[in-house]
Design an enzyme around this catalytic site. Sequence first.
Site, PDB file in Angstrom:
ATOM      1  N   GLU A 213       4.791  -5.066   6.973  1.00  0.00           N
ATOM      2  CA  GLU A 213       4.072  -3.988   7.657  1.00  0.00           C
ATOM      3  C   GLU A 213       4.585  -3.743   9.072  1.00  0.00           C
ATOM      4  OE1 GLU A 213       2.688  -6.448   5.916  1.00  0.00           O
ATOM      5  OE2 GLU A 213       1.025  -5.699   4.700  1.00  0.00           O
TER       6      GLU A 213
ATOM      7  N   GLU B 113      -0.642  -9.226  -0.686  1.00  0.00           N
ATOM      8  CA  GLU B 113      -2.070  -9.486  -0.413  1.00  0.00           C
ATOM      9  C   GLU B 113      -2.893  -9.474  -1.701  1.00  0.00           C
ATOM     10  OE1 GLU B 113      -2.166  -6.365   2.575  1.00  0.00           O
ATOM     11  OE2 GLU B 113      -2.639  -7.848   4.108  1.00  0.00           O
TER      12      GLU B 113
ATOM     13  N   GLY C 223       0.663  -4.981   0.931  1.00  0.00           N
ATOM     14  CA  GLY C 223      -0.549  -5.033   0.111  1.00  0.00           C
ATOM     15  C   GLY C 223      -0.301  -5.666  -1.250  1.00  0.00           C
TER      16      GLY C 223
ATOM     17  N   ALA D 288       0.870  -1.175   0.000  1.00  0.00           N
ATOM     18  CA  ALA D 288       0.000   0.000   0.000  1.00  0.00           C
ATOM     19  C   ALA D 288       0.911   1.231   0.000  1.00  0.00           C
ATOM     20  CB  ALA D 288      -0.890  -0.025   1.230  1.00  0.00           C
TER      21      ALA D 288
HETATM   22  N1  CO8 Z   1       4.646   3.207  -0.644  1.00  0.00           N
HETATM   23  C1  CO8 Z   1       5.043   4.377  -1.186  1.00  0.00           C
HETATM   24  N2  CO8 Z   1       6.189   4.520  -1.870  1.00  0.00           N
HETATM   25  C2  CO8 Z   1       6.974   3.425  -2.007  1.00  0.00           C
HETATM   26  C3  CO8 Z   1       6.617   2.182  -1.466  1.00  0.00           C
HETATM   27  C4  CO8 Z   1       5.380   2.089  -0.778  1.00  0.00           C
HETATM   28  N3  CO8 Z   1       4.942   0.931  -0.251  1.00  0.00           N
HETATM   29  N4  CO8 Z   1       7.602   1.294  -1.751  1.00  0.00           N
HETATM   30  C5  CO8 Z   1       8.526   1.964  -2.452  1.00  0.00           C
HETATM   31  N5  CO8 Z   1       8.152   3.250  -2.606  1.00  0.00           N
HETATM   32  C6  CO8 Z   1       8.872   4.332  -3.300  1.00  0.00           C
HETATM   33  C7  CO8 Z   1      10.055   4.811  -2.489  1.00  0.00           C
HETATM   34  O1  CO8 Z   1       9.639   5.740  -1.509  1.00  0.00           O
HETATM   35  C8  CO8 Z   1      10.922   5.406  -3.554  1.00  0.00           C
HETATM   36  O2  CO8 Z   1      10.392   6.665  -3.889  1.00  0.00           O
HETATM   37  P1  CO8 Z   1      11.400   7.963  -3.992  1.00  0.00           P
HETATM   38  O3  CO8 Z   1      12.275   7.642  -5.162  1.00  0.00           O
HETATM   39  O4  CO8 Z   1      10.444   9.085  -4.252  1.00  0.00           O
HETATM   40  O5  CO8 Z   1      12.114   8.034  -2.715  1.00  0.00           O
HETATM   41  C9  CO8 Z   1      10.678   4.500  -4.762  1.00  0.00           C
HETATM   42  O6  CO8 Z   1       9.456   3.815  -4.485  1.00  0.00           O
HETATM   43  C10 CO8 Z   1      11.764   3.446  -4.928  1.00  0.00           C
HETATM   44  O7  CO8 Z   1      11.897   2.763  -3.710  1.00  0.00           O
HETATM   45  P2  CO8 Z   1      13.311   2.507  -2.995  1.00  0.00           P
HETATM   46  O8  CO8 Z   1      14.238   3.620  -3.302  1.00  0.00           O
HETATM   47  O9  CO8 Z   1      13.046   2.221  -1.555  1.00  0.00           O
HETATM   48  O10 CO8 Z   1      13.766   1.197  -3.765  1.00  0.00           O
HETATM   49  P3  CO8 Z   1      14.753   0.055  -3.251  1.00  0.00           P
HETATM   50  O11 CO8 Z   1      15.024  -0.799  -4.443  1.00  0.00           O
HETATM   51  O12 CO8 Z   1      15.901   0.650  -2.516  1.00  0.00           O
HETATM   52  O13 CO8 Z   1      13.894  -0.801  -2.166  1.00  0.00           O
HETATM   53  C11 CO8 Z   1      11.933  -1.920  -1.346  1.00  0.00           C
HETATM   54  C12 CO8 Z   1      12.784  -1.522  -2.575  1.00  0.00           C
HETATM   55  C13 CO8 Z   1      12.701  -2.897  -0.454  1.00  0.00           C
HETATM   56  C14 CO8 Z   1      10.675  -2.598  -1.861  1.00  0.00           C
HETATM   57  C15 CO8 Z   1      11.575  -0.652  -0.539  1.00  0.00           C
HETATM   58  O14 CO8 Z   1      11.043   0.314  -1.419  1.00  0.00           O
HETATM   59  C16 CO8 Z   1      10.551  -0.886   0.545  1.00  0.00           C
HETATM   60  O15 CO8 Z   1      10.883  -1.403   1.596  1.00  0.00           O
HETATM   61  N6  CO8 Z   1       9.297  -0.455   0.314  1.00  0.00           N
HETATM   62  C17 CO8 Z   1       8.241  -0.532   1.293  1.00  0.00           C
HETATM   63  C18 CO8 Z   1       7.761  -1.954   1.464  1.00  0.00           C
HETATM   64  C19 CO8 Z   1       6.681  -2.003   2.512  1.00  0.00           C
HETATM   65  O16 CO8 Z   1       6.890  -1.741   3.671  1.00  0.00           O
HETATM   66  N7  CO8 Z   1       5.457  -2.397   2.100  1.00  0.00           N
HETATM   67  C20 CO8 Z   1       4.321  -2.506   2.989  1.00  0.00           C
HETATM   68  C21 CO8 Z   1       3.537  -1.251   2.954  1.00  0.00           C
HETATM   69  S1  CO8 Z   1       2.242  -1.248   4.150  1.00  0.00           S
HETATM   70  C22 CO8 Z   1       1.029  -2.149   3.418  1.00  0.00           C
HETATM   71  O17 CO8 Z   1       1.113  -2.616   2.316  1.00  0.00           O
HETATM   72  C23 CO8 Z   1      -0.190  -2.318   4.256  1.00  0.00           C
HETATM   73  C24 CO8 Z   1      -1.286  -3.017   3.481  1.00  0.00           C
HETATM   74  C25 CO8 Z   1      -2.521  -2.949   4.310  1.00  0.00           C
HETATM   75  C26 CO8 Z   1      -3.695  -2.754   3.405  1.00  0.00           C
HETATM   76  C27 CO8 Z   1      -4.876  -2.495   4.167  1.00  0.00           C
HETATM   77  C28 CO8 Z   1      -6.070  -2.301   3.305  1.00  0.00           C
HETATM   78  C29 CO8 Z   1      -7.315  -2.373   4.011  1.00  0.00           C
END
Ligand code: CO8
Length: 258
Positions: A132, A112, A109, A65
């Site tokens: 998460e 999911e 997400g 998400a």
């Molecule tokens: N949300 C927003 N932006 C994101 C997300 C995300 N989940 N993941 C990556 N991005 C963005 C980064 O902020 C970055 O943007 P910017 O260049 O503007 O800084 C760009 O994507 C590239 O990301 P990275 O530079 O971090 O790329 P890396 O290759 O270094 O790392 C990763 C890749 C490991 C995937 C890393 O981006 C990461 O850890 N992302 C977050 C993963 C995460 O925590 N996901 C869970 C999110 S919470 C969730 O999904 C809850 C779901 C519940 C749903 C409920 C519904 C009812």
Amino acid sequence: MAYENILVETRGSVGLITLNRPKALNALCTPLIRELGQALDAFEADAEIGAIVLTGSEKAFAAGADIKEMSGKSYMDVYMEDFITNGWERITTCRKPVIAAVAGYALGGGCEVAMMCDFIIAADNARFGQPEITIGTMPGAGGTQRLTRFVGKSKAMEMCLTGRQMTAEEAERAGLVSRIVPLADLLDDALKTATRIASMSRPVVMMVKESVNRSYEVSLKEGLLFERRVFHSTFATEDQKEGMAAFVEKRQPNFRHR
Ligand code: CO8
């Protein structure tokens, strides 16, 4: 229909939806989820479409998400909006099969959403996880429930409590994905699989999907009864007559989807 966060196209009898927010690794913002629901509605309504493929980029199916969208929200915001189940669950109400073709990250997400699809074909670089907990929250769209049903309590608990990612190999061993293919072949393979499904009798495909999904909801006895009743009802289709006649006559069936 103009979409900003997804690409939508048809490949023969298959509807292809590509998550397309490359700069955010396909983070699932509310507008994206809304568009995904609209695209699924359109494919469901299109009689030419027999199956749907949902995919992302080579680097990310979806990295979760959208954390930037979520970070400012209060409890009242998410509760009153029913954040963001109204939209995500459209995948689970689709009557046509939806195949997730996953390359790269399927996290939070993203994992999911992949699990909401009917089955997952994974590229060899796929990574699945529920991270998460590392950002102070927990799965909210099925991560604690569907993942546990797929891989069992021990792995699901470890993944949800630590945020550890699973490789494609581990995900296949654990039963989360149906198959692993080389990254370069992922889309072709998913489209070929979807095309094969779309060539079958459409009503029978829907009945099979309904019956397999029943097994998650009811006891074995009730599930077997449901299956038998639906099996009987296939005999009311023209396609069952055609399929069996074609076998007897040693020719390919010509299903008319009725
Ligand atoms: N949300 C927003 N932006 C994101 C997300 C995300 N989940 N993941 C990556 N991005 C963005 C980064 O902020 C970055 O943007 P910017 O260049 O503007 O800084 C760009 O994507 C590239 O990301 P990275 O530079 O971090 O790329 P890396 O290759 O270094 O790392 C990763 C890749 C490991 C995937 C890393 O981006 C990461 O850890 N992302 C977050 C993963 C995460 O925590 N996901 C869970 C999110 S919470 C969730 O999904 C809850 C779901 C519940 C749903 C409920 C519904 C009812």
